[in-house]
Write an enzyme that holds these catalytic residues in place. Sequence first.
Site, PDB file in Angstrom:
ATOM      1  N   GLY A  30      18.211  20.194  19.654  1.00  0.00           N
ATOM      2  CA  GLY A  30      17.553  19.943  18.376  1.00  0.00           C
ATOM      3  C   GLY A  30      17.369  21.159  17.484  1.00  0.00           C
ATOM      4  CB  SER A  31      18.687  24.635  17.400  1.00  0.00           C
ATOM      5  OG  SER A  31      20.070  24.589  17.196  1.00  0.00           O
ATOM      6  CG  ASN A  32      22.441  22.254  13.971  1.00  0.00           C
ATOM      7  OD1 ASN A  32      22.737  22.925  12.984  1.00  0.00           O
ATOM      8  ND2 ASN A  32      23.071  22.384  15.137  1.00  0.00           N
ATOM      9  CG  MET A  87      26.534  15.547  22.726  1.00  0.00           C
ATOM     10  SD  MET A  87      27.777  16.368  21.698  1.00  0.00           S
ATOM     11  CE  MET A  87      27.328  18.078  21.883  1.00  0.00           C
ATOM     12  NE  ARG A  88      25.036   7.533  23.314  1.00  0.00           N
ATOM     13  CZ  ARG A  88      25.434   6.888  24.402  1.00  0.00           C
ATOM     14  NH1 ARG A  88      26.411   5.998  24.334  1.00  0.00           N
ATOM     15  NH2 ARG A  88      24.851   7.086  25.546  1.00  0.00           N
ATOM     16  CG  LEU A  89      33.910   8.680  19.633  1.00  0.00           C
ATOM     17  CD1 LEU A  89      35.094   7.840  20.095  1.00  0.00           C
ATOM     18  CD2 LEU A  89      34.209   9.319  18.281  1.00  0.00           C
ATOM     19  CG  ASN A 139      29.306  15.676  13.726  1.00  0.00           C
ATOM     20  OD1 ASN A 139      28.250  15.834  14.342  1.00  0.00           O
ATOM     21  ND2 ASN A 139      30.480  15.992  14.246  1.00  0.00           N
ATOM     22  CG  HIS A 188      33.124  20.125  15.854  1.00  0.00           C
ATOM     23  ND1 HIS A 188      32.855  19.428  17.014  1.00  0.00           N
ATOM     24  CD2 HIS A 188      34.193  20.911  16.120  1.00  0.00           C
ATOM     25  CE1 HIS A 188      33.719  19.791  17.937  1.00  0.00           C
ATOM     26  NE2 HIS A 188      34.551  20.677  17.425  1.00  0.00           N
TER      27      HIS A 188
END
Length: 208
Positions: A20-22, A98-100, A115, A117
Amino acid sequence: MMRVMEPGRLKLAVLASGRGSNFLALWEAIQKGELDAEICLLISDKEEAPALGKAVDAGITALFIDPRGYQNREQYEAEIVAQLVARNIDIVVLAGYMRLVGKVMLDAYKMRIVNIHPALLPSFTGLNAQQQALDYGVKVSGCTVHFVDEGMDTGPIIMQAVVVVYPNDNEDSLSARILVEEHRSYCQALQLLAEGRVFIKDRTVHIN
Ligand code: GAR
């Protein structure tokens, strides 16, 4: 050319599976007046995700929605969309989710899901992007903020930041330097959306 968002204060929902740093960086940018947004909700698919506690500490509604409680991805995402719609969310922010993302969310929030990345896409998609970059021997890497489409890390790119790879870097040292740029880039990209400056044509994003 299509404008993605009209100017105005963004109502955000953050989806996070981990640290959760973002999320925290976005929240702090809002507190400092650098991001014209409100985080209305944080959703995690992982009960033990530290992001949930960080949201609670920030006074933000935090929901653990357990994918195992649903028969398939469609039903799971229908529950997430119901929570988003109930709060009039403008933009869904994936922050270490971490899911599509599947059709149900994509249809409900077309070009409204972003998102981050930890690599310069289209290189090193998927998991462990920083280690993939080191293994490949690239001299620069970085991070990418992009709209989410049906592929894995394939959607239109909003912003990228470059990080130099040093000869003695390991996964931790490179990840830490990329993370600094992630936090900065995510706040900047969302602020551009809040200012109504993000346009898209085909798969190219234009910043006005
Ligand atoms: C971040 O490095 C983010 O770029 C990455 O997970 C980390 C989450 O950190 N996301 C992906 O790899 C998505 N494919 P955080 O929970 O501290 O924000």
